[in-house]
Write a protein that holds these residues in place. Sequence first.
Motif, PDB file in Angstrom:
ATOM      1  N   SER A 121      25.702  16.454  54.016  1.00  0.00           N
ATOM      2  CA  SER A 121      26.402  17.665  53.557  1.00  0.00           C
ATOM      3  C   SER A 121      25.405  18.798  53.329  1.00  0.00           C
ATOM      4  O   SER A 121      25.738  19.969  53.531  1.00  0.00           O
ATOM      5  N   ILE A 125      25.690  22.425  55.073  1.00  0.00           N
ATOM      6  CA  ILE A 125      25.641  23.648  54.262  1.00  0.00           C
ATOM      7  C   ILE A 125      24.598  24.605  54.837  1.00  0.00           C
ATOM      8  O   ILE A 125      24.857  25.801  55.016  1.00  0.00           O
ATOM      9  N   LYS A 128      25.850  26.092  58.179  1.00  0.00           N
ATOM     10  CA  LYS A 128      26.927  27.060  57.959  1.00  0.00           C
ATOM     11  C   LYS A 128      26.388  28.338  57.322  1.00  0.00           C
ATOM     12  O   LYS A 128      26.754  29.450  57.702  1.00  0.00           O
ATOM     13  N   HIS A 320      32.295  27.507  50.489  1.00  0.00           N
ATOM     14  CA  HIS A 320      32.150  26.082  50.820  1.00  0.00           C
ATOM     15  C   HIS A 320      32.159  25.307  49.510  1.00  0.00           C
ATOM     16  O   HIS A 320      31.626  25.792  48.512  1.00  0.00           O
TER      17      HIS A 320
END
Length: 460
Positions: A121, A125, A128, A320
């Motif tokens: 993750s 992150i 993105k 997010h």
Amino acid sequence: MSSLNETWRQRSLAAVWHPCTQMKLHAPGGAALPLVPVARADGVWLYDHEGRRYLDAISSWWVNLFGHNHPAIREALTDQLNRLDHVMLAGFTHTPVVELSERLAAATGLGHAFYGSDGASATEIALKMSAHHWRNAGRPHKNRFVGLAGGYHGETVGALAVTDITLFREAYAPLVRLAATVPSPDVRAALPGEPGADVAERAARALAGWLEEHHERTAALIVEPLIQCAAGMAMHDPHYLRRARELCDRYEVHLVLDEIAVGFGRTGTLFAHQQAGIRADFLCLSKGLTGGTLPLSVVLATDEVYAAFYDDEVARGFLHSHSYTGNPLACRAALATLDLFEQTDALRRNEATAARLAAQFAPLSAHPRVRHARQQGMVFAWDVASSLLDFGRRYARHALEQGLVLRPIGHTLYAMPPYVIDEEEGAWLAQGARAALEATLAEEDAGAGLVGGVEVRDGV
Ligand SMILES: *Cc1c(COP(=O)(O)O)cnc(C)c1O
């Protein structure tokens, strides 16, 4: 017949789908890779239900730093449980997450901490954030990524885009928007007598050529600094990182440093990229962050990146989230872990521990079938010349018989023990690692298993 170990093994095989595993390999009478039920752990040791112990020489998939069941971390967690278990981080904040973010900023020079729960993750992150940064900056075409050959950044669909390990990616290829890869600066590619820095320079030139052509569409380069662990502990000279930093600056491409595995002292410095004297645009951390007790990951970003999201318009923000973002217990474990670095002078002590281990491993490094014996900080690796396709699995089984958790990646045997390993435990590890090698090679010499083996993350 039905021992406690056997009971838990069977119940697990019936109900639990184990990670990174062809479950059939655990089947009774199958290729006989034993599933080990663990009842408790302490220091470098894992104990099964019948008191048999195994030295955790790979720190439970590289997460543990100061040994299992560390009293200081346990105490911090107990205290935190008595205060605040969890609260959502959108609209709320709490002491552990503030303190942890401040301390990580002080240690890295990156002042904005965004939390996730796993390494993958954190990769998602960072990717993105990078692409969104360029969009906010009016350059939406900068949305592609480039990574190194053999790179590993996690296995969720977004992270697989930059994970260059075929076995993990093949089945999901249609789901993945593949990133480009450039040559790895892996020092094993050195010509006879060629210094590691020259290999790094060659790889940097390939990167330069690639960026020259593609920078207008490229958001970020993602790199595991100093050691590409999942590629088989592929090590490189810090020169590559300095060149990557220069090239990213020249071509306006973000540099994402993935220190999920190599952060927190593994390579000798608190963070691996510090050996190159550079700064990341994004730094991904997880694994050792909580000392190996609770899942937590973080992406640290620069002021420039943060500023590109700070706006009156909601959609320009980084929208997010994960439910457990910044969990107070996990942050508290991370704070206790950072305290241990200071209180125990861990980096300095690791220098001595690593030197002692290197001496203890000398007979293994000198083994006639070993190639490229190498070390970086508290990470040791050896490539084994063996024709066994399932070398890793066979070795792992013999290691368990020696009371050791060692799971080669393909033909690369490695050790990444908790920092607290003492002299006697180091001797046990070194002696057992060599004995397991002899036992595995004896099977080969007896003509065993040239059958197709499955080589994955840890040889399972
Ligand atoms: C383990 C690892 C990841 C993924 O972390 P998970 O917590 O397993 O999702 C990403 N990058 C590197 C370098 C890793 O070693």
